[in-house]
Design a protein around this motif. Structure first.
Motif, PDB file in Angstrom:
ATOM      1  N   PRO A 123       0.836  -1.200   0.000  1.00 29.60           N
ATOM      2  CA  PRO A 123       0.000   0.000   0.000  1.00 29.60           C
ATOM      3  C   PRO A 123       0.867   1.245   0.000  1.00 29.60           C
ATOM      4  CG  PRO A 123      -0.802  -1.614   1.589  1.00 29.60           C
ATOM      5  CD  PRO A 123       0.522  -2.111   1.097  1.00 29.60           C
ATOM      6  N   SER A 124       0.540   2.198  -0.846  1.00 32.90           N
ATOM      7  CA  SER A 124       1.315   3.421  -0.948  1.00 32.90           C
ATOM      8  C   SER A 124       0.392   4.548  -1.327  1.00 32.90           C
ATOM      9  CB  SER A 124       2.416   3.255  -2.004  1.00 32.90           C
ATOM     10  OG  SER A 124       1.835   3.035  -3.264  1.00 32.90           O
ATOM     11  N   SER A 125       0.966   5.662  -1.777  1.00 33.86           N
ATOM     12  CA  SER A 125       0.157   6.821  -2.106  1.00 33.86           C
ATOM     13  C   SER A 125      -0.680   6.628  -3.345  1.00 33.86           C
ATOM     14  CB  SER A 125       1.076   8.039  -2.306  1.00 33.86           C
ATOM     15  OG  SER A 125       2.000   7.784  -3.337  1.00 33.86           O
ATOM     16  N   ASP A 126      -0.545   5.473  -4.051  1.00 35.76           N
ATOM     17  CA  ASP A 126      -1.353   5.275  -5.242  1.00 35.76           C
ATOM     18  C   ASP A 126      -2.657   4.548  -4.940  1.00 35.76           C
ATOM     19  OD1 ASP A 126       0.239   2.350  -6.782  1.00 35.76           O
ATOM     20  OD2 ASP A 126      -0.475   2.697  -4.752  1.00 35.76           O
ATOM     21  N   THR A 127      -2.995   4.372  -3.676  1.00 34.70           N
ATOM     22  CA  THR A 127      -4.259   3.740  -3.347  1.00 34.70           C
ATOM     23  C   THR A 127      -5.370   4.762  -3.348  1.00 34.70           C
ATOM     24  OG1 THR A 127      -3.751   4.034  -1.015  1.00 34.70           O
ATOM     25  CG2 THR A 127      -3.241   1.897  -1.966  1.00 34.70           C
ATOM     26  N   TRP A 155      -9.326  -0.201  -4.109  1.00 32.44           N
ATOM     27  CA  TRP A 155      -8.364  -0.994  -3.352  1.00 32.44           C
ATOM     28  C   TRP A 155      -8.613  -0.817  -1.861  1.00 32.44           C
ATOM     29  CZ3 TRP A 155      -4.266   1.592  -6.829  1.00 32.44           C
ATOM     30  CH2 TRP A 155      -4.189   0.899  -8.034  1.00 32.44           C
ATOM     31  N   CYS A 156      -8.237  -1.811  -1.073  1.00 31.96           N
ATOM     32  CA  CYS A 156      -8.551  -1.753   0.347  1.00 31.96           C
ATOM     33  C   CYS A 156      -7.549  -2.546   1.172  1.00 31.96           C
ATOM     34  CB  CYS A 156      -9.966  -2.291   0.587  1.00 31.96           C
ATOM     35  SG  CYS A 156     -10.197  -4.006   0.018  1.00 31.96           S
ATOM     36  N   LYS A 157      -7.616  -2.375   2.464  1.00 36.51           N
ATOM     37  CA  LYS A 157      -6.848  -3.134   3.439  1.00 36.51           C
ATOM     38  C   LYS A 157      -7.531  -2.965   4.794  1.00 36.51           C
ATOM     39  CE  LYS A 157      -3.698   0.597   4.743  1.00 36.51           C
ATOM     40  NZ  LYS A 157      -2.324   1.040   4.941  1.00 36.51           N
ATOM     41  N   PRO A 158      -7.387  -3.920   5.720  1.00 41.78           N
ATOM     42  CA  PRO A 158      -6.745  -5.219   5.497  1.00 41.78           C
ATOM     43  C   PRO A 158      -7.695  -6.190   4.813  1.00 41.78           C
ATOM     44  CG  PRO A 158      -7.552  -5.103   7.724  1.00 41.78           C
ATOM     45  CD  PRO A 158      -7.839  -3.754   7.118  1.00 41.78           C
ATOM     46  N   GLU A 159      -7.145  -7.235   4.229  1.00 35.19           N
ATOM     47  CA  GLU A 159      -7.974  -8.250   3.606  1.00 35.19           C
ATOM     48  C   GLU A 159      -8.897  -8.863   4.660  1.00 35.19           C
ATOM     49  OE1 GLU A 159      -5.730 -11.334   1.789  1.00 35.19           O
ATOM     50  OE2 GLU A 159      -7.429 -12.175   0.685  1.00 35.19           O
ATOM     51  N   CYS A 164     -13.383  -6.763   1.850  1.00 39.77           N
ATOM     52  CA  CYS A 164     -12.079  -6.485   1.243  1.00 39.77           C
ATOM     53  C   CYS A 164     -11.430  -7.829   0.905  1.00 39.77           C
ATOM     54  CB  CYS A 164     -11.204  -5.700   2.219  1.00 39.77           C
ATOM     55  SG  CYS A 164      -9.558  -5.290   1.598  1.00 39.77           S
ATOM     56  N   ALA A 165     -11.264  -8.121  -0.396  1.00 39.02           N
ATOM     57  CA  ALA A 165     -10.779  -9.444  -0.801  1.00 39.02           C
ATOM     58  C   ALA A 165      -9.877  -9.353  -2.023  1.00 39.02           C
ATOM     59  CB  ALA A 165     -11.962 -10.361  -1.104  1.00 39.02           C
ATOM     60  N   LYS A 166      -8.998 -10.356  -2.164  1.00 32.23           N
ATOM     61  CA  LYS A 166      -8.106 -10.444  -3.318  1.00 32.23           C
ATOM     62  C   LYS A 166      -8.672 -11.338  -4.415  1.00 32.23           C
ATOM     63  CE  LYS A 166      -3.815  -9.530  -0.813  1.00 32.23           C
ATOM     64  NZ  LYS A 166      -2.448 -10.006  -0.488  1.00 32.23           N
ATOM     65  N   THR A 167      -9.898 -11.829  -4.217  1.00 32.51           N
ATOM     66  CA  THR A 167     -10.559 -12.658  -5.221  1.00 32.51           C
ATOM     67  C   THR A 167     -11.948 -12.100  -5.481  1.00 32.51           C
ATOM     68  OG1 THR A 167     -11.518 -14.155  -3.577  1.00 32.51           O
ATOM     69  CG2 THR A 167      -9.328 -14.717  -4.437  1.00 32.51           C
ATOM     70  N   ASN A 168     -12.501 -12.412  -6.660  1.00 36.75           N
ATOM     71  CA  ASN A 168     -13.873 -11.995  -6.911  1.00 36.75           C
ATOM     72  C   ASN A 168     -14.831 -12.958  -6.219  1.00 36.75           C
ATOM     73  OD1 ASN A 168     -14.108 -14.285  -8.540  1.00 36.75           O
ATOM     74  ND2 ASN A 168     -13.859 -13.153 -10.457  1.00 36.75           N
ATOM     75  N   ALA A 169     -16.126 -12.739  -6.388  1.00 41.45           N
ATOM     76  CA  ALA A 169     -17.113 -13.545  -5.676  1.00 41.45           C
ATOM     77  C   ALA A 169     -17.060 -15.015  -6.060  1.00 41.45           C
ATOM     78  CB  ALA A 169     -18.514 -12.988  -5.935  1.00 41.45           C
ATOM     79  N   TYR A 192      -7.760 -11.652  -8.389  1.00 41.74           N
ATOM     80  CA  TYR A 192      -7.560 -10.521  -9.275  1.00 41.74           C
ATOM     81  C   TYR A 192      -6.147 -10.580  -9.839  1.00 41.74           C
ATOM     82  CZ  TYR A 192     -11.804  -8.666  -7.130  1.00 41.74           C
ATOM     83  OH  TYR A 192     -13.090  -8.500  -6.694  1.00 41.74           O
ATOM     84  N   LEU A 193      -5.989 -10.193 -11.098  1.00 42.06           N
ATOM     85  CA  LEU A 193      -4.710 -10.344 -11.785  1.00 42.06           C
ATOM     86  C   LEU A 193      -3.588  -9.540 -11.144  1.00 42.06           C
ATOM     87  CD1 LEU A 193      -5.815 -10.334 -15.534  1.00 42.06           C
ATOM     88  CD2 LEU A 193      -5.112 -12.282 -14.142  1.00 42.06           C
ATOM     89  N   ASP A 194      -3.910  -8.376 -10.547  1.00 39.61           N
ATOM     90  CA  ASP A 194      -2.839  -7.554  -9.977  1.00 39.61           C
ATOM     91  C   ASP A 194      -2.497  -7.950  -8.543  1.00 39.61           C
ATOM     92  OD1 ASP A 194      -4.884  -4.564  -9.323  1.00 39.61           O
ATOM     93  OD2 ASP A 194      -5.058  -6.629  -8.631  1.00 39.61           O
ATOM     94  N   GLY A 195      -3.205  -8.948  -7.972  1.00 39.67           N
ATOM     95  CA  GLY A 195      -2.877  -9.436  -6.645  1.00 39.67           C
ATOM     96  C   GLY A 195      -3.293  -8.532  -5.504  1.00 39.67           C
ATOM     97  N   ARG A 196      -4.033  -7.474  -5.797  1.00 39.99           N
ATOM     98  CA  ARG A 196      -4.401  -6.519  -4.760  1.00 39.99           C
ATOM     99  C   ARG A 196      -5.833  -6.746  -4.287  1.00 39.99           C
ATOM    100  NH1 ARG A 196      -1.917  -0.651  -6.000  1.00 39.99           N
ATOM    101  NH2 ARG A 196      -2.374  -0.514  -3.787  1.00 39.99           N
ATOM    102  N   ALA A 197      -6.078  -6.419  -3.033  1.00 42.38           N
ATOM    103  CA  ALA A 197      -7.418  -6.553  -2.466  1.00 42.38           C
ATOM    104  C   ALA A 197      -8.257  -5.341  -2.845  1.00 42.38           C
ATOM    105  CB  ALA A 197      -7.332  -6.678  -0.945  1.00 42.38           C
TER     106      ALA A 197
END
Length: 329
Positions: A266-270, A291-295, A309-314, A319-324
């Motif tokens: 997580p950085s300033s691009d969220t 984007w979110c945190k924590p998972e 908040c999840a790294k997978t769809n329903a 997700y391809l970018d690995g982000r939640a």
């Protein structure tokens, strides 16, 4: 994405439409993203999102190009002509127009002294950039991309005829006729896509990977400077199902292996949803798709629907970018 499911000895193939998210990050006050790491071109390729292109809505006028964005009195075309001339270019001292020089086109090795024979090529063409994520950028970011002289891999002085042949093709459909330059071109293409966080489609990514594991094996690329991305994240509706043939009989094993992507810290691009606000009742208010945190965190959107908040769809697909991100639970 296809999954092969084995049930009672019969193989069932299920096609799932996967929603994709194209991202032009909101990067805060500085308006820059972390420098794209250099090193192995193949390793950098692995960090690039693979998703279907969005080939609608492009107009060249959406990219304000050949402008003087650094205030030195010379537009970006003339800056590249001066930079790429192998002798000192002759420049009109009043208008900053380049009137003569000596250029060798890297695409075909042709030599020129008249700048009218030279095109300034966007290595990743404006339309290709649009289809790969620039559609979500702000007009300021598109202008910055169209006039980017801060990294010499973005723009190149080339033979006009060859540039017209290239048009907006990616490496799966076009490579420079000068074979000795192909690997350099591929390295530049990967660097530009990584630096500007543009995606690749499957044929493009696959062709580049094939080159980087064969004739361009061991290729390295230099680290890039910061790209001035100043957009916002936009969620795209589900794409057309991808139906690449499967060869694996393993239960619930993806038939298509997407490239490994690096999960970014997580950085300033969220987006603002990273730290959701709370309602008077103490329930987090979230922005669907952000984007979110924590998972595993939960919240409620303005519509009143519950999100997680999840790294997978329903459907359980990562997700391809690995982000939640926030999705309905």
């Amino acid at each position: 994405m296809k999954w092969r499911i084995v049930a009672h000895g019969a193989a069932l193939v299920v096609t799932i439409a996967v929603a994709s998210t194209a991202v032009a990050p909101n990067l805060g006050a500085k308006g820059v993203r972390p420098t794209a790491a250099g090193g192995s071109a193949l390793a950098v390729l692995q960090t690039i999102r693979v998703e279907n292109e969005r080939p609608n809505g492009y107009q060249r006028s959406l990219f304000e190009h050949w402008r003087d964005i650094d205030g030195d009195g010379c537009d970006s075309r003339d800056q590249v002509l001066k930079r790429d001339s192998i002798t000192r270019a002759q420049v009109d001292p009043i208008s900053c127009d380049v009137v003569a020089g000596d250029w060798v086109s890297p695409y075909d090795g042709a030599r020129f002294s008249d700048p009218s024979d030279i095109d300034i090529d966007h290595v990743v063409a404006l339309k290709e950039a649009w289809d790969s994520g620039a559609w979500a950028w702000s007009s300021a970011t598109r202008k910055a991309y169209a006039n980017d002289t801060s990294d010499r891999r973005t723009l190149a002085a080339v033979t006009d005829r060859v540039n017209q042949q290239k048009s907006d093709k990616d490496p799966s459909n076009w490579l420079p006729p000068l074979k000795s330059y192909i690997c350099t071109y591929i390295g530049n293409w990967v660097a530009v896509k990584a630096r500007w966080e543009l995606s690749m489609d499957r044929s493009e990514w696959g062709r580049i990977k094939n080159l980087l594991t064969s004739s361009c094996s061991g290729l390295t690329i230099a680290a890039s400077s910061d790209a001035p991305l100043m957009g916002v994240m936009v969620t795209v509706p589900p794409t057309t199902p991808i139906t690449t043939p499967t060869t694996s009989p393993t239960t619930r094993t993806p038939a298509v292996t997407s490239p490994t992507t690096t999960t970014k810290a997580p950085s300033s691009d969220t987006t603002p949803a990273t730290s959701p606000a709370t309602t008077p009742s103490g329930v987090a208010t979230v922005y669907p798709g952000a984007w979110c945190k924590p998972e595993g965190a939960t919240g409620v959107a303005a519509s009143g629907k519950s999100y997680v908040c999840a790294k997978t769809n329903a459907s359980g697909t990562p997700y391809l970018d690995g982000r939640a991100r926030w999705r309905q639970g």
